[in-house]
Design a protein around this motif. Sequence first.
Motif, short mmCIF file in Angstrom:
data_model
loop_
_atom_site.label_atom_id
_atom_site.label_comp_id
_atom_site.label_asym_id
_atom_site.label_seq_id
_atom_site.Cartn_x
_atom_site.Cartn_y
_atom_site.Cartn_z
N ALA A 306 16.79 -32.80 137.52
CA ALA A 306 18.08 -32.66 137.85
C ALA A 306 18.47 -33.30 139.04
O ALA A 306 18.82 -32.63 140.22
CB ALA A 306 18.33 -31.03 138.14
N HIS A 307 18.42 -34.58 138.88
CA HIS A 307 18.40 -35.43 140.21
C HIS A 307 19.58 -36.78 139.74
O HIS A 307 19.60 -37.16 138.45
CB HIS A 307 17.26 -36.09 140.55
N PRO A 308 20.23 -37.35 140.70
CA PRO A 308 20.96 -38.38 140.40
C PRO A 308 20.23 -39.55 139.79
O PRO A 308 19.01 -39.84 140.05
CB PRO A 308 21.56 -38.72 141.64
N GLY A 309 20.75 -40.57 138.98
CA GLY A 309 20.07 -41.53 138.46
C GLY A 309 21.04 -42.28 137.33
O GLY A 309 22.00 -41.95 136.92
N VAL A 310 20.39 -43.27 136.82
CA VAL A 310 20.72 -44.02 135.61
C VAL A 310 19.78 -44.07 134.59
O VAL A 310 18.65 -43.60 134.70
CB VAL A 310 21.10 -45.87 136.17
N TYR A 311 20.48 -44.04 133.32
CA TYR A 311 19.65 -43.92 132.16
C TYR A 311 19.78 -44.80 131.06
O TYR A 311 21.15 -45.44 131.08
CB TYR A 311 19.52 -42.35 131.75
N GLU A 312 19.06 -44.79 130.15
CA GLU A 312 19.40 -45.71 128.89
C GLU A 312 18.85 -44.89 127.82
O GLU A 312 17.87 -44.20 127.72
CB GLU A 312 18.55 -47.03 129.11
N ILE A 313 19.75 -44.81 126.65
CA ILE A 313 19.23 -44.16 125.51
C ILE A 313 19.08 -45.18 124.48
O ILE A 313 20.14 -46.16 124.19
CB ILE A 313 20.58 -43.18 124.91
N ARG A 314 17.95 -45.05 123.43
CA ARG A 314 17.62 -46.01 122.55
C ARG A 314 17.47 -45.21 121.25
O ARG A 314 17.32 -43.88 121.13
CB ARG A 314 16.22 -46.49 122.76
N THR A 315 17.73 -45.96 120.04
CA THR A 315 17.55 -45.29 118.95
C THR A 315 16.56 -45.89 118.19
O THR A 315 16.05 -47.23 118.41
CB THR A 315 18.56 -45.55 117.99
N VAL A 316 15.52 -45.27 117.39
CA VAL A 316 14.46 -45.96 116.65
C VAL A 316 14.87 -46.74 115.35
O VAL A 316 14.18 -47.30 114.96
CB VAL A 316 13.52 -45.10 116.23
N CYS A 317 16.17 -46.60 115.13
CA CYS A 317 16.81 -47.44 114.17
C CYS A 317 17.01 -48.87 114.38
O CYS A 317 18.08 -49.31 114.28
CB CYS A 317 17.99 -46.77 113.50
N ALA A 318 15.95 -49.56 114.77
CA ALA A 318 16.15 -50.93 115.21
C ALA A 318 15.27 -51.78 114.41
O ALA A 318 14.44 -51.56 114.10
CB ALA A 318 15.59 -51.04 116.68
N SER A 319 15.78 -53.11 114.22
CA SER A 319 15.24 -54.15 113.58
C SER A 319 13.83 -54.53 114.36
O SER A 319 13.97 -54.71 115.40
CB SER A 319 16.11 -55.40 113.37
N SER A 320 12.78 -54.68 113.45
CA SER A 320 11.77 -55.20 114.11
C SER A 320 11.65 -56.96 114.24
O SER A 320 12.72 -57.54 113.53
CB SER A 320 10.50 -54.92 113.11
N VAL A 321 10.81 -57.63 114.84
CA VAL A 321 10.77 -58.83 114.85
C VAL A 321 10.71 -59.31 113.42
O VAL A 321 11.23 -60.48 113.08
CB VAL A 321 9.68 -59.40 115.84
N GLY A 322 10.13 -58.99 112.49
CA GLY A 322 9.88 -59.58 111.19
C GLY A 322 11.32 -59.32 110.45
O GLY A 322 11.27 -59.78 109.30
N GLY A 323 12.14 -58.61 110.80
CA GLY A 323 13.28 -58.36 110.29
C GLY A 323 13.49 -57.21 109.19
O GLY A 323 14.31 -56.70 108.72
N GLU A 324 12.40 -56.23 109.38
CA GLU A 324 12.23 -55.09 108.69
C GLU A 324 12.96 -53.93 109.50
O GLU A 324 12.78 -53.95 110.85
CB GLU A 324 10.92 -54.57 108.33
N LYS A 325 13.56 -53.01 108.96
CA LYS A 325 14.38 -52.18 109.82
C LYS A 325 13.42 -50.80 109.62
O LYS A 325 13.12 -50.32 108.31
CB LYS A 325 15.74 -51.79 109.36
N GLU A 326 13.27 -50.14 110.66
CA GLU A 326 12.48 -48.83 110.68
C GLU A 326 13.55 -47.73 110.15
O GLU A 326 14.71 -47.68 110.12
CB GLU A 326 12.08 -48.33 111.57
N ALA A 327 13.02 -46.70 109.35
CA ALA A 327 13.51 -45.72 108.88
C ALA A 327 14.26 -44.92 109.88
O ALA A 327 13.89 -44.71 110.91
CB ALA A 327 12.78 -44.60 107.98
N CYS A 328 15.54 -44.42 109.60
CA CYS A 328 16.33 -43.50 110.42
C CYS A 328 16.77 -42.33 109.92
O CYS A 328 17.26 -42.07 109.08
CB CYS A 328 17.62 -44.35 110.82
N PRO A 329 15.83 -41.20 110.31
CA PRO A 329 15.96 -39.95 109.71
C PRO A 329 17.37 -39.20 110.12
O PRO A 329 17.90 -39.49 111.15
CB PRO A 329 14.87 -38.99 110.40
N GLY A 330 17.80 -38.33 109.03
CA GLY A 330 18.93 -37.69 109.39
C GLY A 330 20.14 -38.52 109.40
O GLY A 330 20.77 -38.86 108.10
#
Length: 412
Positions: A306-330
């Motif tokens: 519980a402290h001040p700061g900056v943050y970054e939120i990522r999703t795993v629904c991202a394209s890989s280098v080979g162009g395939e997309k990971e499954a995004c549940p939900g």
Amino acid sequence: MQHHNNKIDAALLGKIVLARFLELPLRAVDRLAAQVESSAGFTALRPWVSVGRLEGARVAHDAADTPQTRASPILGEVLEADRGLMFLYRRDSFAREYRFDEEGVNCLMVRAGAPAALARTLRRLRLINTRNRLTHALMQAVLAAQAAYLRSGQGLALLPLTQATISARLRSESNLSVVADAGRISRLVRGLTIMLPNGKVVPLNTLFPKPRQVHCHFVDHMIKEEKTWMAKGLLREPLTDEAIAAILEREHGIRLSRRTVANIRHDLAIPDYKRRSQGTDYLAATEGFSALLPLTAQALRTTVPAHPGVYEIRTVCASSVGGEKEACPGKSVPPVPHGVVYIGSAGDLRKRLGDHLRGSSANALLYRHVAGGAAQVRFRLISADWRVVERELYQVFCETFGVSPPCNRMSP
């Protein structure tokens, strides 16, 4: 001899008039059609002229049902149909066709005392016919030639298609009564726009790229991929021109020399790999961040202070280098190539991230990404001025990837 010269002059004048008419904006064409059909000359010609629609043409809103008080600057929209793509014109006047009883019209015009206004009305009707027929033939050819781009809206899907090429195709395959030369096509498409199935409005001349323009899309794409790979740690340093050329040939079948890649990069105002390696990028700006953590209630309780700061939120629904997309549940959310969907800061990281997780942060799009339990977060503690650090991080992100994180609705 003098009579022969007059014929040449008349033919040349007709070409000039047609060229200028093809350049008219859509509003002017729509207004002219309405004026002609309400004129006394059209009333006099009416027994020998029928008003119809070009064969195979469709209009989004029928003029008989919808009052058309103002013309749209968009020619029409591309839609998905059962048998492929179809094009809907925005205005009935853009698909109008006047059919003449030529024998009756000729008899009327040769009568002594035929008013000049009658001849002027007839010329305007024929000009509208010529423009609409050429436009319709062009759109049908484009629907077939650039179907992949029209469906996706992605520049990488564009195929080289010069106006000279489409001109030759129209002259060999269609039954146009007008010569569809490249000059006339150029005048016609200038200033016209169409709407793609995804709602994006693009200039019509976008669909006629030269090979060099297509190659620019691919080189620009490779530079953006480079930044993504470096952010993920899959690439240590920027790609050289030789490396870009090799990847384009291997993955896309595009053969470009190193010098051509360098020239295109220069045209796109992209520095060489040495200068790109010296600039501050997002990977360098996020040094000192924590490891990626699952954005869950348990992780917030045990790991995020519980402290001040900056943050970054990522999703795993991202394209890989080979162009395939990971499954995004939900939830169904759009994939993000670099994975980062939001950059923020807070005086209490645990509370703020908890708000995102519960959907109480008034950011519905971000909640769609985190609600399925597949999001990740990393952060850096900042004792003071965390909003300033957030703003700097956001700006570096935009400079690195060319876009803002999709869930950041405004610049911090």
